[in-house]
Design a protein around this motif. Structure first.
Motif, short mmCIF file in Angstrom:
data_model
loop_
_atom_site.label_atom_id
_atom_site.label_comp_id
_atom_site.label_asym_id
_atom_site.label_seq_id
_atom_site.Cartn_x
_atom_site.Cartn_y
_atom_site.Cartn_z
N ALA A 105 -0.96 -12.41 -4.64
CA ALA A 105 -2.12 -11.93 -4.94
C ALA A 105 -2.72 -10.70 -4.13
O ALA A 105 -3.34 -9.85 -4.39
CB ALA A 105 -3.34 -13.18 -4.76
N ARG A 106 -2.49 -10.79 -2.81
CA ARG A 106 -2.43 -9.75 -1.84
C ARG A 106 -1.63 -8.47 -2.10
O ARG A 106 -2.30 -7.38 -2.09
CB ARG A 106 -2.23 -10.06 -0.46
CG ARG A 106 -2.93 -9.25 0.53
CD ARG A 106 -2.83 -10.01 2.06
NE ARG A 106 -1.79 -10.00 3.01
CZ ARG A 106 -1.22 -10.91 3.62
NH1 ARG A 106 -1.77 -11.99 3.37
NH2 ARG A 106 -0.24 -10.67 4.22
N THR A 107 -0.49 -8.48 -2.69
CA THR A 107 0.27 -7.41 -3.05
C THR A 107 -0.51 -6.64 -4.25
O THR A 107 -0.56 -5.34 -4.31
CB THR A 107 1.43 -7.75 -3.61
OG1 THR A 107 2.37 -8.30 -2.47
CG2 THR A 107 2.70 -6.64 -4.17
N VAL A 108 -0.84 -7.69 -5.25
CA VAL A 108 -1.65 -6.99 -6.40
C VAL A 108 -3.04 -6.20 -6.05
O VAL A 108 -3.22 -5.08 -6.59
CB VAL A 108 -2.14 -8.29 -7.50
CG1 VAL A 108 -2.95 -7.55 -8.63
CG2 VAL A 108 -0.69 -8.70 -7.77
N ALA A 109 -3.47 -6.68 -4.97
CA ALA A 109 -4.63 -6.34 -4.33
C ALA A 109 -4.57 -5.01 -3.85
O ALA A 109 -5.54 -3.85 -3.66
CB ALA A 109 -5.50 -7.21 -3.77
N THR A 110 -3.41 -4.83 -3.14
CA THR A 110 -3.56 -3.71 -2.06
C THR A 110 -2.13 -2.61 -2.11
O THR A 110 -2.03 -1.62 -1.66
CB THR A 110 -3.57 -4.35 -0.62
OG1 THR A 110 -2.09 -5.13 -0.56
CG2 THR A 110 -4.35 -5.23 -0.35
N SER A 111 -1.09 -3.30 -2.93
CA SER A 111 -0.12 -2.28 -2.80
C SER A 111 0.03 -1.20 -4.01
O SER A 111 -0.09 -1.50 -5.00
CB SER A 111 1.26 -2.94 -2.95
OG SER A 111 2.60 -2.39 -3.37
N SER A 112 0.29 0.13 -3.32
CA SER A 112 0.31 1.22 -4.22
C SER A 112 1.75 1.30 -4.89
O SER A 112 1.95 2.01 -5.62
CB SER A 112 -0.06 2.36 -3.51
OG SER A 112 0.79 2.69 -2.43
N LEU A 113 2.63 0.53 -4.40
CA LEU A 113 4.05 0.89 -5.11
C LEU A 113 4.20 -0.23 -5.94
O LEU A 113 5.19 -0.22 -6.77
CB LEU A 113 4.92 0.27 -3.73
CG LEU A 113 5.58 1.27 -2.55
CD1 LEU A 113 6.38 0.70 -1.62
CD2 LEU A 113 5.51 2.72 -3.13
N LEU A 114 3.44 -1.23 -6.15
CA LEU A 114 3.65 -2.45 -7.12
C LEU A 114 3.53 -1.82 -8.46
O LEU A 114 4.65 -1.96 -9.41
CB LEU A 114 2.57 -3.24 -7.05
CG LEU A 114 2.75 -4.47 -8.26
CD1 LEU A 114 4.15 -5.34 -7.72
CD2 LEU A 114 1.57 -5.65 -8.14
N PRO A 115 2.68 -0.70 -8.90
CA PRO A 115 3.05 -0.19 -10.26
C PRO A 115 4.19 0.47 -10.37
O PRO A 115 4.86 0.59 -11.50
CB PRO A 115 1.76 0.93 -10.41
CG PRO A 115 0.77 0.33 -9.52
CD PRO A 115 1.56 -0.17 -8.16
N ALA A 116 4.97 0.95 -9.28
CA ALA A 116 6.39 1.61 -9.47
C ALA A 116 7.23 0.56 -9.67
O ALA A 116 7.96 0.82 -10.57
CB ALA A 116 6.40 2.48 -8.44
N ARG A 117 7.08 -0.46 -9.19
CA ARG A 117 8.15 -1.62 -9.47
C ARG A 117 7.87 -1.96 -10.91
O ARG A 117 8.79 -2.21 -11.46
CB ARG A 117 7.58 -2.68 -8.43
CG ARG A 117 8.34 -3.80 -8.89
CD ARG A 117 8.02 -5.25 -7.95
NE ARG A 117 8.66 -6.64 -8.47
CZ ARG A 117 9.83 -6.82 -8.66
NH1 ARG A 117 10.70 -6.13 -8.58
NH2 ARG A 117 10.00 -8.04 -9.14
N LEU A 118 6.72 -2.26 -11.19
CA LEU A 118 6.52 -2.78 -12.67
C LEU A 118 6.97 -1.69 -13.69
O LEU A 118 7.48 -2.05 -14.79
CB LEU A 118 4.96 -2.75 -12.70
CG LEU A 118 4.40 -4.21 -12.08
CD1 LEU A 118 2.75 -4.17 -12.29
CD2 LEU A 118 5.07 -5.46 -12.25
N SER A 119 6.97 -0.47 -13.28
CA SER A 119 7.22 0.65 -14.42
C SER A 119 8.86 0.58 -14.52
O SER A 119 9.37 0.93 -15.61
CB SER A 119 6.56 2.05 -14.00
OG SER A 119 6.92 2.32 -12.97
N CYS A 120 9.39 0.39 -13.57
CA CYS A 120 10.96 0.23 -13.49
C CYS A 120 11.76 -1.06 -13.94
O CYS A 120 12.93 -1.07 -14.25
CB CYS A 120 11.56 0.75 -12.47
SG CYS A 120 11.69 -0.39 -10.77
N LEU A 121 10.77 -2.12 -14.13
CA LEU A 121 11.46 -3.56 -14.47
C LEU A 121 11.85 -3.54 -15.83
O LEU A 121 12.85 -4.36 -16.06
CB LEU A 121 10.23 -4.46 -14.19
CG LEU A 121 10.25 -5.09 -12.61
CD1 LEU A 121 9.26 -5.91 -12.67
CD2 LEU A 121 11.66 -5.50 -12.22
N PRO A 122 11.16 -2.76 -16.93
CA PRO A 122 11.58 -2.90 -18.31
C PRO A 122 13.31 -2.45 -18.56
O PRO A 122 13.97 -3.16 -19.11
CB PRO A 122 11.08 -1.80 -19.15
CG PRO A 122 9.52 -2.14 -18.72
CD PRO A 122 10.01 -2.13 -17.03
#
Ligand SMILES: Nc1ncnc2c1ncn2[C@@H]1O[C@H](COP(=O)(O)OP(=O)(O)OP(=O)(O)O)[C@@H](O)[C@H]1O
Ligand SMILES: C[C@@](O)(CCOP(=O)(O)OP(=O)(O)O)CC(=O)O
Length: 356
Positions: A202-219
């Motif tokens: 939950a803290r990662t979702v709230a604060t990490s600016s790298l998470l969107p990059a992770r999500l975009s390379c997952l497919p």
């Protein structure tokens, strides 16, 4: 009494190769991304659960490994969901439930006991309620990763898109018999983890600016893993698992305040794998680490002996526990492959080989 109902269930822990990290709905436990896992052999690591419902019970009660434990909010969510769906009539839906469950391996030690534990909990109570529909939903209310343990072999949990989560279900990608893989569990620390995964993600979702990059390379990564599983391509599966594990721990480090799961010993094992693979000129091992310091190594059966021997030499481990299979040919690995021997001074407590 004549009026009580009893049901049993068993489940094995699963190891995420593409990790679930982050929810789009915390109450319904809906993830931001699809995840793929392999379920371990239930002959070696297993949760067995017995659930009993009786009008004589005054309250819900859970006993884990022989000791009473708190009935957590997640367990209550599972019980509530199944009471609403109960097919055995209103009487039983209002009865209290006693659950006795046992893990054949260390609990809460970073070995995914929550996945098998909450999966077996959901299935046992669902059997009591005589309703085996929507099992993914019910297991996921207990713990997201639990819904993947509904299947042996390889499973994928779809994030889904619907707000009510009915399309967020797990399904089997390949049966256990499709591919004989082994996991060496490097137990770096068996103590409580630094941050429970629910809060940390939950803290990662709230604060990490790298998470969107992770999500975009997952497919692309998910597609590569599906293909590797279908074609039994070990090098690709191992590489994707290593990359995704590294990516998970990178977004954890980017969380604010940061979440640190890996220790120096975990990192020494990761470096060991890369050195071994490089020295061997092929991918002998893959690795993956969840929300804790332990590192799971992926191997093909013919390489388990080689890998265990190299681990023993690099980390000065007294004993490797488990089924290592036949001795393999070590001659292809240069004797100095372990390099500087920065192995971790015996901090590795044990390893075991486990069939998937
Ligand atoms: N057999 C079980 N039945 C019900 N709940 C269980 C069972 N085994 C474990 N759990 C629950 O899971 C918790 C452990 O989950 P936790 O995430 O802390 O540890 P873990 O074993 O390292 O799992 P993971 O690797 O998935 O994070 C226990 O404290 C308990 O609440
Ligand atoms: C790193 C992980 O193991 C995180 C598992 O998280 P949980 O399933 O324990 O989280 P909750 O849904 O909040 O109970 C990755 C994975 O198993 O996919």
């Amino acid at each position: 009494s004549d009026e009580s109902f009893i049901a049993y269930a068993a489940a094995a822990p699963n190891l995420a190769l593409i990790k679930y990290w982050g929810k789009r709905d915390s109450r319904l436990v809906l993830p931001l991304n699809n995840s793929i896992s392999v379920t371990l052999d239930d002959q070696l690591m297993r949760t067995v659960t017995m659930a009993t419902a009786s009008p004589e019970f005054a309250e819900d009660f859970v006993e884990l490994n022989g000791k009473p434990v708190e009935v957590t909010d997640r367990m209550r969510a599972v019980l509530q969901s199944l009471r609403q769906r109960c097919q055995r009539g209103q009487d039983l839906a209002s009865w209290k439930v006693r659950v006795a469950t046992r893990n054949s391996f260390p609990t809460a030690a970073g070995l995914a006991s929550s996945s098998s534990g909450l999966c077996a909990f959901a299935v046992a109570v669902a059997r009591l309620a005589d309703t085996l529909r929507w099992l993914s939903t019910v297991a996921r209310l207990g713990s997201g990763s639990a819904c993947r343990s509904l299947f042996a072999g390889f499973a994928e949990w779809s994030a889904g898109q619907r707000p009510d989560g009915v399309d967020s279900t797990a399904s089997q990608l390949a049966s256990a018999g499709h591919w004989d893989l082994r996991v060496l569990v490097c137990v770096v620390g068996a103590g409580a983890k630094s941050a429970p995964s629910t809060q940390a993600m939950a803290r990662t979702v709230a604060t990490s600016s790298l998470l969107p990059a992770r999500l975009s390379c997952l497919p692309d990564r998910l597609a590569a893993v599906r293909e590797a599983v279908a074609g039994r391509d070990f090098a690709s599966l191992a590489e994707m698992s290593m990359r995704d594990s590294n990516c998970l721990h990178a977004v954890c480090a980017d969380t604010y305040p940061p979440v640190h799961y890996l220790t120096d010993a975990s990192r020494a094992i990761i470096d060991f794998v890369h050195r071994l693979n490089e020295a061997s000129g092929r991918v002998v091992l893959g690795y993956t680490a969840d929300a804790g310091p332990n590192v799971c190594l992926l191997a093909q059966p013919a390489d388990v002996h080689l890998a265990a021997g190299c681990l023993q030499r690099a980390f000065d481990i007294g004993q490797v526990v488990g089924d290592l299979g036949e001795a393999a040919d070590n001659s292809k690995v240069p004797s100095d492959w372990a390099g500087d021997g920065s192995g971790g001074e015996g901090r590795l407590r044990a390893t075991g080989s486990n069939r998937c």
